[in-house]
Design a protein around this motif. Sequence first.
Motif, PDB file in Angstrom:
ATOM      1  N   ARG A 124      -6.580   1.048  -2.937  1.00 21.89           N
ATOM      2  CA  ARG A 124      -5.465   1.990  -3.044  1.00 21.89           C
ATOM      3  C   ARG A 124      -4.341   1.412  -3.897  1.00 21.89           C
ATOM      4  O   ARG A 124      -3.655   2.148  -4.612  1.00 21.89           O
ATOM      5  CB  ARG A 124      -4.947   2.325  -1.651  1.00 21.89           C
ATOM      6  CG  ARG A 124      -3.812   3.343  -1.640  1.00 21.89           C
ATOM      7  CD  ARG A 124      -4.281   4.711  -2.114  1.00 21.89           C
ATOM      8  NE  ARG A 124      -5.194   5.286  -1.169  1.00 21.89           N
ATOM      9  CZ  ARG A 124      -4.792   5.960  -0.089  1.00 21.89           C
ATOM     10  NH1 ARG A 124      -3.513   6.138   0.148  1.00 21.89           N
ATOM     11  NH2 ARG A 124      -5.682   6.465   0.742  1.00 21.89           N
ATOM     12  N   LYS A 148      -2.830   4.280  -9.341  1.00 19.95           N
ATOM     13  CA  LYS A 148      -1.463   4.593  -9.758  1.00 19.95           C
ATOM     14  C   LYS A 148      -1.092   6.051  -9.492  1.00 19.95           C
ATOM     15  O   LYS A 148       0.070   6.435  -9.624  1.00 19.95           O
ATOM     16  CB  LYS A 148      -1.288   4.294 -11.255  1.00 19.95           C
ATOM     17  CG  LYS A 148      -1.547   2.832 -11.612  1.00 19.95           C
ATOM     18  CD  LYS A 148      -0.679   1.881 -10.775  1.00 19.95           C
ATOM     19  CE  LYS A 148      -0.966   0.422 -11.105  1.00 19.95           C
ATOM     20  NZ  LYS A 148      -0.177  -0.499 -10.246  1.00 19.95           N
ATOM     21  N   ASP A 149      -2.061   6.869  -9.130  1.00 15.57           N
ATOM     22  CA  ASP A 149      -1.803   8.281  -8.818  1.00 15.57           C
ATOM     23  C   ASP A 149      -1.988   8.543  -7.332  1.00 15.57           C
ATOM     24  O   ASP A 149      -2.501   9.579  -6.926  1.00 15.57           O
ATOM     25  CB  ASP A 149      -2.740   9.187  -9.636  1.00 15.57           C
ATOM     26  CG  ASP A 149      -2.553   9.008 -11.131  1.00 15.57           C
ATOM     27  OD1 ASP A 149      -1.385   8.894 -11.550  1.00 15.57           O
ATOM     28  OD2 ASP A 149      -3.569   8.963 -11.859  1.00 15.57           O
ATOM     29  N   ARG A 150      -1.552   7.598  -6.502  1.00 20.14           N
ATOM     30  CA  ARG A 150      -1.819   7.688  -5.072  1.00 20.14           C
ATOM     31  C   ARG A 150      -0.909   8.685  -4.358  1.00 20.14           C
ATOM     32  O   ARG A 150      -1.195   9.119  -3.242  1.00 20.14           O
ATOM     33  CB  ARG A 150      -1.680   6.314  -4.418  1.00 20.14           C
ATOM     34  CG  ARG A 150      -0.264   5.789  -4.381  1.00 20.14           C
ATOM     35  CD  ARG A 150      -0.207   4.433  -3.678  1.00 20.14           C
ATOM     36  NE  ARG A 150      -0.653   3.375  -4.539  1.00 20.14           N
ATOM     37  CZ  ARG A 150       0.167   2.597  -5.240  1.00 20.14           C
ATOM     38  NH1 ARG A 150       1.476   2.810  -5.180  1.00 20.14           N
ATOM     39  NH2 ARG A 150      -0.287   1.631  -5.992  1.00 20.14           N
ATOM     40  N   SER A 206       2.531  10.030  -2.348  1.00 19.92           N
ATOM     41  CA  SER A 206       3.377   9.428  -1.299  1.00 19.92           C
ATOM     42  C   SER A 206       3.307  10.230  -0.001  1.00 19.92           C
ATOM     43  O   SER A 206       4.290  10.362   0.714  1.00 19.92           O
ATOM     44  CB  SER A 206       4.829   9.348  -1.784  1.00 19.92           C
ATOM     45  OG  SER A 206       5.319  10.642  -2.089  1.00 19.92           O
ATOM     46  N   ASN A 233       4.149   2.018  -2.443  1.00 20.73           N
ATOM     47  CA  ASN A 233       5.177   2.483  -3.378  1.00 20.73           C
ATOM     48  C   ASN A 233       6.483   1.711  -3.178  1.00 20.73           C
ATOM     49  O   ASN A 233       7.158   1.352  -4.142  1.00 20.73           O
ATOM     50  CB  ASN A 233       5.430   3.984  -3.202  1.00 20.73           C
ATOM     51  CG  ASN A 233       4.242   4.824  -3.641  1.00 20.73           C
ATOM     52  OD1 ASN A 233       3.356   4.341  -4.343  1.00 20.73           O
ATOM     53  ND2 ASN A 233       4.213   6.078  -3.237  1.00 20.73           N
ATOM     54  N   ALA A 234       6.842   1.478  -1.901  1.00 18.29           N
ATOM     55  CA  ALA A 234       8.072   0.745  -1.606  1.00 18.29           C
ATOM     56  C   ALA A 234       7.976  -0.691  -2.116  1.00 18.29           C
ATOM     57  O   ALA A 234       8.943  -1.242  -2.662  1.00 18.29           O
ATOM     58  CB  ALA A 234       8.338   0.755  -0.103  1.00 18.29           C
ATOM     59  N   THR A 274      11.975   1.177   6.092  1.00 18.29           N
ATOM     60  CA  THR A 274      10.958   1.670   5.161  1.00 18.29           C
ATOM     61  C   THR A 274       9.816   2.331   5.918  1.00 18.29           C
ATOM     62  O   THR A 274       9.331   3.402   5.537  1.00 18.29           O
ATOM     63  CB  THR A 274      10.407   0.502   4.309  1.00 18.29           C
ATOM     64  OG1 THR A 274      11.484  -0.109   3.603  1.00 18.29           O
ATOM     65  CG2 THR A 274       9.369   1.007   3.311  1.00 18.29           C
ATOM     66  N   SER A 321       0.349   4.744   1.244  1.00 16.20           N
ATOM     67  CA  SER A 321       0.941   4.989  -0.072  1.00 16.20           C
ATOM     68  C   SER A 321       2.440   4.733  -0.065  1.00 16.20           C
ATOM     69  O   SER A 321       2.987   4.165  -1.021  1.00 16.20           O
ATOM     70  CB  SER A 321       0.667   6.436  -0.509  1.00 16.20           C
ATOM     71  OG  SER A 321      -0.714   6.662  -0.682  1.00 16.20           O
ATOM     72  N   LEU A 322       3.117   5.143   1.009  1.00 17.37           N
ATOM     73  CA  LEU A 322       4.560   4.921   1.114  1.00 17.37           C
ATOM     74  C   LEU A 322       4.890   3.431   1.081  1.00 17.37           C
ATOM     75  O   LEU A 322       5.842   3.007   0.411  1.00 17.37           O
ATOM     76  CB  LEU A 322       5.096   5.542   2.400  1.00 17.37           C
ATOM     77  CG  LEU A 322       5.249   7.065   2.433  1.00 17.37           C
ATOM     78  CD1 LEU A 322       5.578   7.529   3.860  1.00 17.37           C
ATOM     79  CD2 LEU A 322       6.333   7.527   1.474  1.00 17.37           C
ATOM     80  N   GLU A 360       6.275  -1.778  -4.638  1.00 15.20           N
ATOM     81  CA  GLU A 360       6.308  -1.811  -6.089  1.00 15.20           C
ATOM     82  C   GLU A 360       7.676  -1.453  -6.664  1.00 15.20           C
ATOM     83  O   GLU A 360       8.042  -1.891  -7.759  1.00 15.20           O
ATOM     84  CB  GLU A 360       5.249  -0.857  -6.649  1.00 15.20           C
ATOM     85  CG  GLU A 360       3.830  -1.325  -6.355  1.00 15.20           C
ATOM     86  CD  GLU A 360       2.787  -0.266  -6.695  1.00 15.20           C
ATOM     87  OE1 GLU A 360       3.186   0.799  -7.220  1.00 15.20           O
ATOM     88  OE2 GLU A 360       1.597  -0.495  -6.439  1.00 15.20           O
ATOM     89  N   SER A 361       8.448  -0.658  -5.907  1.00 16.05           N
ATOM     90  CA  SER A 361       9.733  -0.196  -6.424  1.00 16.05           C
ATOM     91  C   SER A 361      10.909  -1.082  -6.017  1.00 16.05           C
ATOM     92  O   SER A 361      11.972  -1.024  -6.639  1.00 16.05           O
ATOM     93  CB  SER A 361      10.004   1.237  -5.952  1.00 16.05           C
ATOM     94  OG  SER A 361      10.092   1.292  -4.533  1.00 16.05           O
TER      95      SER A 361
END
Length: 393
Positions: free
Chosen positions: A153, A157-159, A161, A170-171, A4, A166-167, A173-174
């Motif tokens: 950060r 929610k509009d951060r 990638s 995002n990882a 990741t 941010s990466l 959360e996903s």
Amino acid sequence: MRNTIISMYQPSHLSSLLPKMQSIVESATQNLPTSEHEDITFSDLSLKLATDVIGQAAFGFDFGLTKERSLNDSYNAQNDVEVEDFIKQHMYSTTTLKMDLSGSFSIILGLICPILRHPFQQILKRVPGTTDWKVDQTNRKLMSRLDQIVEKRAKDKDRGSKDFLSLILNARESQKGLKNVFTSDYISALAYEHLLAGSATTSFTISSILYLVASHLEVETKLTKEIDDFGGHDLMPTTHDLQHNFPYLDQVVKEAMRFYTVSPLVAREASKQVEIGGYVLPKGTWIWLALGVLAKDPKYFADPNKFKPERFDPTCEEDKKRHPYAHIPFGIGPRQCIGIKFSIQEIKLTLIHLYRRYLFRHSPNMEEPLALEYGIVLNFKYGVKLKVIKRST
């Protein structure tokens, strides 16, 4: 987990970072003082430049350290108080403390008797004035500010990638499995590790290259010719160009990293009992790899105290015969620095911008030979002071 993190350093992502790198480098280097009566402490400028670059890549923040600022535009850090305070603490830790742990009694004791290092460190970091206490206090302030940045950060929610932070968020959360791995504390530690590794080491390497080339005019001539032959100032190199179209620049960077190995010691912990050179090392033993000593071994580098970029020409016999592990400034194997391509891209891009416009000479106010400090990484004791000469176009 490592996969990741590595995604940030894939060629496609590095290419997407290049325009922002170019913008920061251009801003930092376009108006250097060229008066014969004025010095520039380039090691200070390079630290600010490297911090701005990694700030965009790791945090998505514009620290603005290399920009000209008015009195009402302090740091221009998107009016973010947490970020401004954090970067002040970071600059303090890399300039005032200079990452020099040679005065830490717990570190020295740990080298003699490893089992005593941790308990003594826990005691000494509570004693005001000791190196352990200073490091602990600075780390606490840095991590507190960084936790605030990460928390802020995470709520955005509009951060996007485009940056490391941010990466990772995002990882997390996903992918459900990563939520327990990428805790807030862990993300903060990872983010600061990237800032530290991507600023202090890159800054040192850029400054050491300018220092070495300034006293080797034959190297300077070959280097500037290669850069000039690539094209005019308006032709910006691509990621592919930086990797393949500047062979002599590549040799200069490798030789400078050999001459001044920024991480002269690398530690590894034995995961099981192992025998090395006839010595049995129990599981848990700390093993120190002296990369700086290895890089000056005449067995692999003829005349090792001479700055000679041509020794890394892939067509020369010395390079062909050299053991592949003789020069490993970024480490080797699965624990190799994952930011190697990012760092080399930034170093080469900065040097191209600089040598298109300027030449550099040692200031008479700089000590000879260059004084160094040995800590976690190599550092300049008094900075690299240079005279800047504007090239005729």
